[in-house]
Design an enzyme around this catalytic site. Structure first.
Site, PDB file in Angstrom:
ATOM      1  N   LYS A  53      99.310 -92.889 -11.443  1.00 27.22           N
ATOM      2  CA  LYS A  53      99.178 -91.716 -10.565  1.00 27.22           C
ATOM      3  C   LYS A  53      98.192 -92.013  -9.435  1.00 27.22           C
ATOM      4  CE  LYS A  53     100.448 -88.533 -14.234  1.00 27.22           C
ATOM      5  NZ  LYS A  53     100.031 -87.649 -15.325  1.00 27.22           N
ATOM      6  N   GLN A  97      94.665 -85.179 -17.727  1.00 19.32           N
ATOM      7  CA  GLN A  97      95.686 -85.930 -18.467  1.00 19.32           C
ATOM      8  C   GLN A  97      95.694 -85.490 -19.930  1.00 19.32           C
ATOM      9  OE1 GLN A  97      97.874 -88.221 -17.031  1.00 19.32           O
ATOM     10  NE2 GLN A  97      98.879 -88.138 -19.014  1.00 19.32           N
ATOM     11  N   ASP A 120      99.951 -79.775 -11.623  1.00 17.42           N
ATOM     12  CA  ASP A 120     100.821 -80.119 -12.763  1.00 17.42           C
ATOM     13  C   ASP A 120     101.721 -78.932 -13.130  1.00 17.42           C
ATOM     14  OD1 ASP A 120     100.939 -82.667 -13.779  1.00 17.42           O
ATOM     15  OD2 ASP A 120      99.180 -82.451 -15.090  1.00 17.42           O
TER      16      ASP A 120
END
Ligand code: NDP
Length: 291
Positions: A53, A97, A120
Site C-alpha cells: 500500500k 491494518q 477503507d
C-alpha cells in the site's frame, strides 16, 4: 467455452494513472494527498499488505505516513494517535491494518477513525450510508470488483448475483453494492444448505471464502461472470507455496464467460481503490480549504 480473463493488473494500471494525475493536480494546488497507515505487530501477511500500500502511494504521488507499533502496544496509544491524525489537516486518509492483536476492540478502533478520513470504508457510518445507497467511502475490495464490472460492461440490473462469503470487509458490502446496482442478490456462507443450487443459477458469482480452489467448474452456470476474491497460499501438493484463489481456475474457465485470475485479478484493484478514496478525500479537503 473458454472464459475471457479480466486483467486486474491492466485495469489497475489504467486507473492508477488517472489517480496519479489527480494527485499531481491536487499537489499543484498545495494539497498533496496523504494516507496514514497504522500497523500493529509483526503479522507477515499484514506487513506485506502495508508495504504494498505504501509503495503504491509513493508511485501515485500520494504521501504516506507509516506508523508501526509493537504487538503488545496499549490500545490507548493507538487511539491517541488516531485522534491526532483525525485532527491533522495534512492527513486525508487513515487506515488501520487488520487483524489487530487480541487486546484491541477492532470495532472501537474503526469507529475512532474520522468518517471523512475512513478510506477503507469500514466505519459503521460509511457502512450505513452504503446500505442506504448514499454517497460513502466504499470498501476497497468490493468497490474494485464493481470497477471491473463497469470496465467489462457486465450487465448488473436484473442479473442473478451470488456472493459466497458474508464478511464485513468483502461479502456483505459486495452484496450491498450489487443490490444497489439492481442485481438480485443471494449471499451464501458456511450454513447455506444447498450451495450448488445457488451457484449454478448465478449470472455473476463472487467467491470470497478463503478456501483454495473451492469453486469448481461444475458449480458454475455456463457463460457466468466469475470473480475470485480469495488469496490463499497452497500448503501442499505440486503447487505448494504458490498463491491461488477460492476458484479452481482451470476447471472454471472452461465454463465461465468471464473470470478473474489469482494473482492479477481483484488483488491489485483493492489497493487502487484505496488510492482513489485517498485522492477523493484530499480533493474534498482542498475544496473545503478554498484551494
Ligand atoms: P472471512 O473468513 O472473514 O469470510 C469467509 C466467508 O466464507 C464466511 O462468510 C464463511 O461463512 C464463508 N465460508 C467459509 N466456508 C464456506 C463454505 N464451505 N461454504 C460457503 N461459505 C463458506 O474472509 P474474508 O471475507 O476476509 O476473505 C475471503 C477471502 O478473500 C480470503 O481468501 C482473503 O484472503 C481474500 N481477500 C482478498 C482481498 C483482495 O484484495 N483480493 C481482500 C480481502 C480478502 P461463515 O460466515 O458462515 O463462517
Amino acid at each position: 467455452m473458454t472464459a475471457r480473463i479480466i486483467d486486474g493488473n491492466a485495469l489497475s494500471a489504467r486507473v492508477r494513472g488517472e489517480i496519479a494525475e489527480r494527485a499531481a493536480a491536487l499537489s499543484a494546488r498545495g494539497v498533496q494527498p496523504c494516507l496514514a497507515v497504522i500497523l500493529v505487530g509483526e503479522n507477515p501477511a499484514s506487513a506485506v499488505y502495508v508495504r504494498n500500500k505504501v509503495a503504491a502511494c509513493e508511485k501515485a504521488g500520494i504521501r504516506s505516513l507509516r506508523l508501526d507499533y509493537p504487538a503488545d502496544v496499549a490500545p490507548a496509544v493507538v487511539m491517541t494517535k488516531l485522534a491526532e491524525l483525525n485532527a491533522d489537516p495534512a492527513v486525508h486518509g487513515i487506515l488501520v491494518q487488520l487483524p489487530l492483536p487480541p487486546q484491541f476492540d477492532e470495532a472501537a478502533v474503526l469507529e475512532a477513525i474520522s468518517v471523512s478520513k475512513d478510506v477503507d470504508g469500514f466505519h459503521a457510518e460509511n457502512v450505513g450510508r452504503l446500505s442506504q445507497n448514499q454517497e460513502a467511502f466504499l470498501p476497497c475490495t468490493p468497490h474494485g470488483v464493481m470497477k471491473m464490472f463497469e470496465a467489462e460492461g457486465v450487465p448488473l440490473a436484473g442479473a442473478e448475483a451470488v456472493v459466497i462469503g458474508r464478511s464485513n470487509i468483502v461479502g456483505k458490502p459486495m452484496a450491498m453494492l450489487l443490490t444497489n446496482a439492481g442485481a438480485t442478490v443471494t449471499v451464501c456462507h458456511s450454513k447455506t444448505r444447498d450451495l450448488l443450487f445457488h451457484t449454478r443459477r448465478a449470472d455473476i458469482l463472487v467467491a470470497a471464502i478463503g478456501k483454495p480452489r473451492f469453486v469448481t467448474g461444475d458449480m458454475i452456470k455456463p457463460g457466468a461472470t466469475v470473480i475470485d476474491v480469495g488469496i490463499n497460499r497452497l500448503q501442499s501438493g505440486p503447487d505448494a507455496g504458490k498463491l491461488c484463489g477460492d476458484v479452481d481456475f482451470d476447471s472454471a474457465r472452461e465454463v465461465a464467460g468471464l473470470i478473474t485470475p489469482v494473482p492479477g485479478g481483484v488483488g491489485p484493484m483493492t489497493i487502487t481503490m484505496l488510492l482513489e478514496n485517498t485522492v477523493i478525500s484530499a480533493g474534498r479537503a482542498a475544496s473545503a480549504a478554498g484551494k
